[in-house]
Design an enzyme around this catalytic site. Structure first.
Site, PDB file in Angstrom:
ATOM      1  N   THR A  13      34.231  31.838  26.701  1.00 41.53           N
ATOM      2  CA  THR A  13      33.818  33.250  26.704  1.00 41.53           C
ATOM      3  C   THR A  13      34.958  34.156  26.249  1.00 41.53           C
ATOM      4  O   THR A  13      34.780  35.024  25.399  1.00 41.53           O
ATOM      5  CB  THR A  13      33.390  33.652  28.141  1.00 41.53           C
ATOM      6  OG1 THR A  13      32.382  32.756  28.563  1.00 41.53           O
ATOM      7  CG2 THR A  13      32.875  35.070  28.187  1.00 41.53           C
ATOM      8  N   VAL A  14      36.148  33.945  26.797  1.00 44.80           N
ATOM      9  CA  VAL A  14      37.263  34.856  26.507  1.00 44.80           C
ATOM     10  C   VAL A  14      37.797  34.648  25.086  1.00 44.80           C
ATOM     11  O   VAL A  14      37.989  35.613  24.331  1.00 44.80           O
ATOM     12  CB  VAL A  14      38.387  34.699  27.563  1.00 44.80           C
ATOM     13  CG1 VAL A  14      39.571  35.591  27.226  1.00 44.80           C
ATOM     14  CG2 VAL A  14      37.855  35.006  28.949  1.00 44.80           C
ATOM     15  N   LYS A 104      45.257  32.888  34.665  1.00 45.43           N
ATOM     16  CA  LYS A 104      45.900  33.363  35.912  1.00 45.43           C
ATOM     17  C   LYS A 104      46.506  32.234  36.733  1.00 45.43           C
ATOM     18  O   LYS A 104      47.579  32.391  37.326  1.00 45.43           O
ATOM     19  CB  LYS A 104      44.937  34.197  36.766  1.00 45.43           C
ATOM     20  CG  LYS A 104      43.555  33.583  36.977  1.00 45.43           C
ATOM     21  CD  LYS A 104      42.535  34.226  36.076  1.00 45.43           C
ATOM     22  CE  LYS A 104      41.331  33.345  35.915  1.00 45.43           C
ATOM     23  NZ  LYS A 104      40.085  34.059  35.822  1.00 45.43           N
ATOM     24  N   GLU A 128      48.065  40.965  30.522  1.00 43.39           N
ATOM     25  CA  GLU A 128      47.170  41.950  31.155  1.00 43.39           C
ATOM     26  C   GLU A 128      45.855  41.300  31.595  1.00 43.39           C
ATOM     27  O   GLU A 128      45.308  41.637  32.643  1.00 43.39           O
ATOM     28  CB  GLU A 128      46.885  43.074  30.144  1.00 43.39           C
ATOM     29  CG  GLU A 128      46.055  44.221  30.670  1.00 43.39           C
ATOM     30  CD  GLU A 128      46.741  44.998  31.766  1.00 43.39           C
ATOM     31  OE1 GLU A 128      47.699  45.723  31.479  1.00 43.39           O
ATOM     32  OE2 GLU A 128      46.322  44.879  32.930  1.00 43.39           O
ATOM     33  N   VAL A 131      44.724  39.542  35.270  1.00 42.32           N
ATOM     34  CA  VAL A 131      44.281  40.213  36.500  1.00 42.32           C
ATOM     35  C   VAL A 131      43.248  41.299  36.191  1.00 42.32           C
ATOM     36  O   VAL A 131      43.496  42.191  35.361  1.00 42.32           O
ATOM     37  CB  VAL A 131      45.470  40.877  37.243  1.00 42.32           C
ATOM     38  CG1 VAL A 131      45.004  41.512  38.548  1.00 42.32           C
ATOM     39  CG2 VAL A 131      46.589  39.880  37.492  1.00 42.32           C
ATOM     40  N   GLY A 186      28.598  35.130  31.854  1.00 36.59           N
ATOM     41  CA  GLY A 186      29.957  34.847  31.394  1.00 36.59           C
ATOM     42  C   GLY A 186      31.034  35.409  32.315  1.00 36.59           C
ATOM     43  O   GLY A 186      32.157  35.640  31.885  1.00 36.59           O
ATOM     44  N   GLU A 189      34.111  31.227  36.130  1.00 38.78           N
ATOM     45  CA  GLU A 189      34.910  30.198  35.451  1.00 38.78           C
ATOM     46  C   GLU A 189      33.982  29.027  35.085  1.00 38.78           C
ATOM     47  O   GLU A 189      32.914  28.882  35.694  1.00 38.78           O
ATOM     48  CB  GLU A 189      36.000  29.678  36.399  1.00 38.78           C
ATOM     49  CG  GLU A 189      36.952  30.736  36.919  1.00 38.78           C
ATOM     50  CD  GLU A 189      37.735  31.416  35.820  1.00 38.78           C
ATOM     51  OE1 GLU A 189      38.424  30.729  35.063  1.00 38.78           O
ATOM     52  OE2 GLU A 189      37.633  32.648  35.684  1.00 38.78           O
ATOM     53  N   ASP A 200      40.831  32.057  42.839  1.00 34.63           N
ATOM     54  CA  ASP A 200      41.003  32.882  41.639  1.00 34.63           C
ATOM     55  C   ASP A 200      41.634  34.236  42.020  1.00 34.63           C
ATOM     56  O   ASP A 200      42.594  34.686  41.374  1.00 34.63           O
ATOM     57  CB  ASP A 200      39.634  33.096  40.972  1.00 34.63           C
ATOM     58  CG  ASP A 200      39.729  33.928  39.720  1.00 34.63           C
ATOM     59  OD1 ASP A 200      40.072  33.367  38.662  1.00 34.63           O
ATOM     60  OD2 ASP A 200      39.476  35.142  39.776  1.00 34.63           O
ATOM     61  N   LYS A 204      45.513  35.822  41.065  1.00 31.82           N
ATOM     62  CA  LYS A 204      45.701  37.176  40.515  1.00 31.82           C
ATOM     63  C   LYS A 204      46.628  37.984  41.420  1.00 31.82           C
ATOM     64  O   LYS A 204      47.497  38.730  40.937  1.00 31.82           O
ATOM     65  CB  LYS A 204      44.346  37.863  40.360  1.00 31.82           C
ATOM     66  CG  LYS A 204      43.497  37.219  39.267  1.00 31.82           C
ATOM     67  CD  LYS A 204      42.046  37.670  39.348  1.00 31.82           C
ATOM     68  CE  LYS A 204      41.222  37.085  38.199  1.00 31.82           C
ATOM     69  NZ  LYS A 204      39.784  37.243  38.392  1.00 31.82           N
TER      70      LYS A 204
HETATM   71  N1  HSE Z   1      35.970  34.296  36.831  1.00 33.72           N
HETATM   72  C1  HSE Z   1      36.805  35.469  36.828  1.00 33.72           C
HETATM   73  C2  HSE Z   1      36.162  36.526  37.705  1.00 33.72           C
HETATM   74  C3  HSE Z   1      36.990  35.941  35.428  1.00 33.72           C
HETATM   75  O1  HSE Z   1      34.967  36.388  38.017  1.00 33.72           O
HETATM   76  O2  HSE Z   1      36.830  37.473  38.101  1.00 33.72           O
HETATM   77  C4  HSE Z   1      38.016  37.022  35.264  1.00 33.72           C
HETATM   78  O3  HSE Z   1      39.300  36.568  35.652  1.00 33.72           O
END
Ligand code: HSE
Length: 413
Positions: A13-14, A104, A128, A131, A186, A189, A200, A204
């Site tokens: 996605t990214v 991250k 950037e 986070v 999207g 993860e 996650d 961050k």
């Molecule tokens: N899976 C992460 C979230 C993506 O839902 O925040 C962005 O870091």
């Protein structure tokens, strides 16, 4: 006009968002950096998958094909897990490329090393996107840190968790249905385990800690709970009490020690996080000079995250080899934060109430569920007596019914 040549590691996605943004924003990029930006190579995992990528772009499953390219200027990384990302990015730095990452987990562990290596190589690191997706919290913190001392950071840092909690409350979706939708959109993860178990948000928070305080707390000292224990019934009950569940990551420095938690929390209407809904993230920073500021915006998704990475591209090209500012902060010790200070909690699976006279209980709200006013010390005692106890702190203005009645009585006297 000269060309900036970039490679993308990862086309999920990214990665795809970065590719499409570079294609769609050529004019803006030319205006900002005075050069054309060209994606020359993309590292993918699965060769069979169909992708809409220009035929001139080198598509490969072998990193050696990418690192061997002559005249590469920037490497974007949007893979998951620490390795092989860390190794790839080190090699890109040693080759003299700027690097920009959204990873991250890797950056919370190896960010310091990468920043030091980049400084030695006279190139820059953009992070950037590690986070809060599209929220420019890293740049804001770096700007603030020039003069301010940060005392605390608190944030909703995982878009997927916040999206699930909002869907469960607003649309009465089950946890699984809401998670599926977050995946389809999207936000989650590839393996959503870290989204829902709190890791996650922890990664961050550690990135933010490294910048704001110049260090990170030991993992063993950080309480990390995800959102998987939260039930529809608890969400509905909280709603009736004027409270919403949010997954909140917090860190502050007291007595020269960092204290961090990453836990589900209830917030009342008066709290700035109450209205942070869906995939939105929010980060509140407290400093000695400003007091408190809150930044809010989309925390996940293709284009918000790509925006953070492409903004980083402009930043690293405009001011290459800038050192990332992070430093030890002056310690600000506050008197009112001892563990015997009382606050409000929603407690579930409370089988045995303790008759400590300083704990105030609400009436039973649902089976074995109470709102209580207690200190952290008293909470520890409740845990000792109730093996399965689940507790959620309540942030923002809140009072127990008994206190409300007492206040009304005083007023009518
Ligand atoms: N899976 C992460 C979230 C993506 O839902 O925040 C962005 O870091």
């Amino acid at each position: 006009m000269s060309i900036i040549k970039v490679a993308l590691l990862g086309f999920g996605t990214v990665g795809e968002g970065v590719y499409r943004t570079i294609q769609s924003h050529q004019e803006e990029l030319r205006a900002a950096i005075g050069k054309n930006v060209e994606v020359v190579a993309i590292l993918i995992k699965n060769k069979e998958k169909k992708r809409a990528i220009d035929s001139e772009v080198l598509i490969t499953t072998d990193f050696e094909d990418i690192i061997g390219l002559p005249d590469l200027d920037v490497v974007f990384e949007a893979i998951v897990e620490k390795e092989p990302s860390f190794t790839y990015l080190k090699r890109a730095l040693l080759k003299g490329c700027h690097i920009i990452t959204a990873n991250k987990e890797m950056f919370s562990h190896h960010g310091k090393e990468l920043i030091e290596l980049a400084a030695e190589q006279q190139v820059s690191v953009g992070f950037e996107a590690t986070v809060a997706g599209g929220v420019p919290i890293i740049q804001t913190l770096q700007q603030l840190l020039k003069i301010n001392n940060v005392s605390a950071i608190q944030g909703i840092l995982n878009g997927t968790s916040n999206f699930i909690l909002t869907e469960m409350r607003e649309k009465k979706q089950t946890f699984i249905e809401a998670l599926k939708l977050a995946q389809q959109n999207g936000y989650a993860e590839a393996d959503p385990g870290n989204d829902i178990n709190g890791c996650d948000a922890y990664f961050k928070l550690m990135v933010l800690s490294g910048i704001a305080f110049g260090e990170q707390p030991e993992l063993s000292c950080v309480k990390i709970n995800g959102i998987t224990d939260i039930t529809i019934e608890q969400i509905e009950l909280a709603d009736k009490l004027g409270l919403r569940f949010k997954h909140i990551a917090s860190i502050d420095r007291k007595e020269d020690r960092l204290h961090a938690t990453v836990i589900p929390t209830l917030v009342s209407k008066a709290h700035p996080f109450y209205h942070v809904e869906g995939v939105e993230n929010a980060v509140n920073v407290r400093t000695d000079l400003i007091g408190s500021i809150t930044l809010q915006g989309p925390g996940a998704g293709m284009f918000p995250t790509a925006s953070a990475m492409v903004e980083d591209l402009v930043q690293v090209l405009q001011s290459p080899a800038t050192e990332v500012k992070s430093r030890k902060q002056k310690t600000v010790v506050k008197k009112d934060e001892q563990t015997h200070a009382t606050s409000y909690w929603l407690v579930c699976k409370l089988k045995k109430r303790l008759s400590l006279n300083s704990i105030s209980y609400s009436d039973q709200l649902s089976e074995e569920v109470y709102a209580i006013k207690a200190s952290k010390d008293q909470l520890v005692k409740l845990y000792e007596q109730n093996a399965d106890l689940i507790t959620y702190p309540i942030l923002g203005t809140f009072e127990l019914e008994s206190e409300r009645k007492e206040a009304t009585l005083l007023l009518t006297r």
